[in-house]
Design an enzyme around this catalytic site. Structure first.
Site, short mmCIF file in Angstrom:
data_model
loop_
_atom_site.label_atom_id
_atom_site.label_comp_id
_atom_site.label_asym_id
_atom_site.label_seq_id
_atom_site.Cartn_x
_atom_site.Cartn_y
_atom_site.Cartn_z
N GLY A 49 0.84 -1.19 0.00
CA GLY A 49 0.00 0.00 0.00
C GLY A 49 0.88 1.23 0.00
O GLY A 49 2.00 1.19 0.50
N GLN A 54 3.03 10.02 0.81
CA GLN A 54 4.31 9.36 1.07
C GLN A 54 5.32 9.66 -0.05
O GLN A 54 6.51 9.42 0.12
CB GLN A 54 4.13 7.84 1.20
CG GLN A 54 3.46 7.43 2.49
CD GLN A 54 3.28 5.94 2.55
OE1 GLN A 54 2.32 5.38 2.04
NE2 GLN A 54 4.25 5.27 3.17
N CYS A 92 5.69 0.00 7.79
CA CYS A 92 5.37 1.10 6.89
C CYS A 92 6.62 1.52 6.13
O CYS A 92 7.70 1.62 6.72
CB CYS A 92 4.82 2.27 7.70
SG CYS A 92 4.37 3.70 6.72
N LEU A 93 6.44 1.80 4.85
CA LEU A 93 7.57 2.25 4.04
C LEU A 93 8.11 3.59 4.52
O LEU A 93 9.27 3.91 4.29
CB LEU A 93 7.14 2.35 2.57
CG LEU A 93 6.67 1.03 1.94
CD1 LEU A 93 6.13 1.27 0.54
CD2 LEU A 93 7.78 -0.01 1.94
N HIS A 134 -4.79 1.69 7.08
CA HIS A 134 -3.42 2.21 7.21
C HIS A 134 -3.21 3.37 6.23
O HIS A 134 -2.71 4.43 6.61
CB HIS A 134 -2.43 1.07 6.94
CG HIS A 134 -0.99 1.45 7.05
ND1 HIS A 134 -0.20 1.04 8.09
CD2 HIS A 134 -0.19 2.18 6.23
CE1 HIS A 134 1.03 1.52 7.92
NE2 HIS A 134 1.06 2.20 6.78
N GLU A 135 -3.63 3.17 4.98
CA GLU A 135 -3.42 4.21 3.96
C GLU A 135 -4.34 5.41 4.17
O GLU A 135 -3.92 6.56 3.96
CB GLU A 135 -3.59 3.62 2.55
CG GLU A 135 -2.60 2.52 2.21
CD GLU A 135 -1.14 2.86 2.46
OE1 GLU A 135 -0.74 4.03 2.35
OE2 GLU A 135 -0.37 1.93 2.79
N HIS A 138 -2.77 7.50 6.72
CA HIS A 138 -1.69 8.32 6.12
C HIS A 138 -2.24 9.62 5.58
O HIS A 138 -1.67 10.69 5.82
CB HIS A 138 -1.02 7.57 4.97
CG HIS A 138 0.24 6.86 5.35
ND1 HIS A 138 1.34 7.50 5.86
CD2 HIS A 138 0.56 5.55 5.29
CE1 HIS A 138 2.28 6.61 6.10
NE2 HIS A 138 1.84 5.42 5.76
#
Length: 163
Positions: A49, A54, A92-93, A134-135, A138
């Site tokens: 994701g 990001q 998470c990235l 999660h996204e 963000h």
């Protein structure tokens, strides 16, 4: 380049609520190009994701990949949450090498728009519901580390060559 919390200016950007996506400001070709670039970055980072912020874009858009399907959702809003929750480990990235357990609703209903500006509604559960939450977090300036009570660092142990 994926923004991370290791850079203070990038972390500040990640913690801001993203602006609504304005379809009047982007044609279909531009939208496809944004999503293509996001998918390439996500694949390069081996993610499942990725939200537009990001990558430094101030727009409400995320992509996800689960169960062999790809998703692109613009201006997402979670409209229903199940009472049942599940605790799972997340990473998470934008928070490299850190993982933590996060309790989230097991099932959700997500509403938003597809790349053509058509309203969509997706009922999700399991991993897909977790990715969507999660996204969406963000895009609202919330990181998973804000929701966890237990963080740990992922470490690759190098084999001892002296043996």
């Amino acid at each position: 380049m994926i923004y991370t919390v290791n850079n203070k200016a990038q972390e500040k950007f990640l913690r801001r609520k993203a602006s609504d996506f304005d379809f009047a400001k982007h044609n279909k070709k531009e939208i496809r190009e944004i999503i293509k670039n996001m998918r390439m970055e996500m694949a390069k980072a081996i993610g499942i994701g990725l939200s537009a912020n990001q990558l430094g874009m101030d727009i409400k858009l995320f992509i996800a990949k689960a169960g062999g399907k790809q998703y692109s959702v613009l201006n997402p809003i979670i409209t229903k949450f199940s009472k049942e929750t599940i605790i799972m480990e997340e990473g998470c990235l934008s928070v490299p090498e850190i993982f933590g357990t996060v309790e989230r609703p097991e099932k959700i209903t997500l509403e938003g728009y597809d790349t053509g500006g058509k309203k969509i509604k997706i009922k999700a559960w399991g991993l897909l519901a977790r990715i969507f939450q999660h996204e969406t977090d963000h895009l609202n300036g919330i990181l998973f580390i804000d929701r966890t009570k237990c963080l740990h660092k992922y470490e690759v142990h190098k084999q001892d060559k002296s043996l």
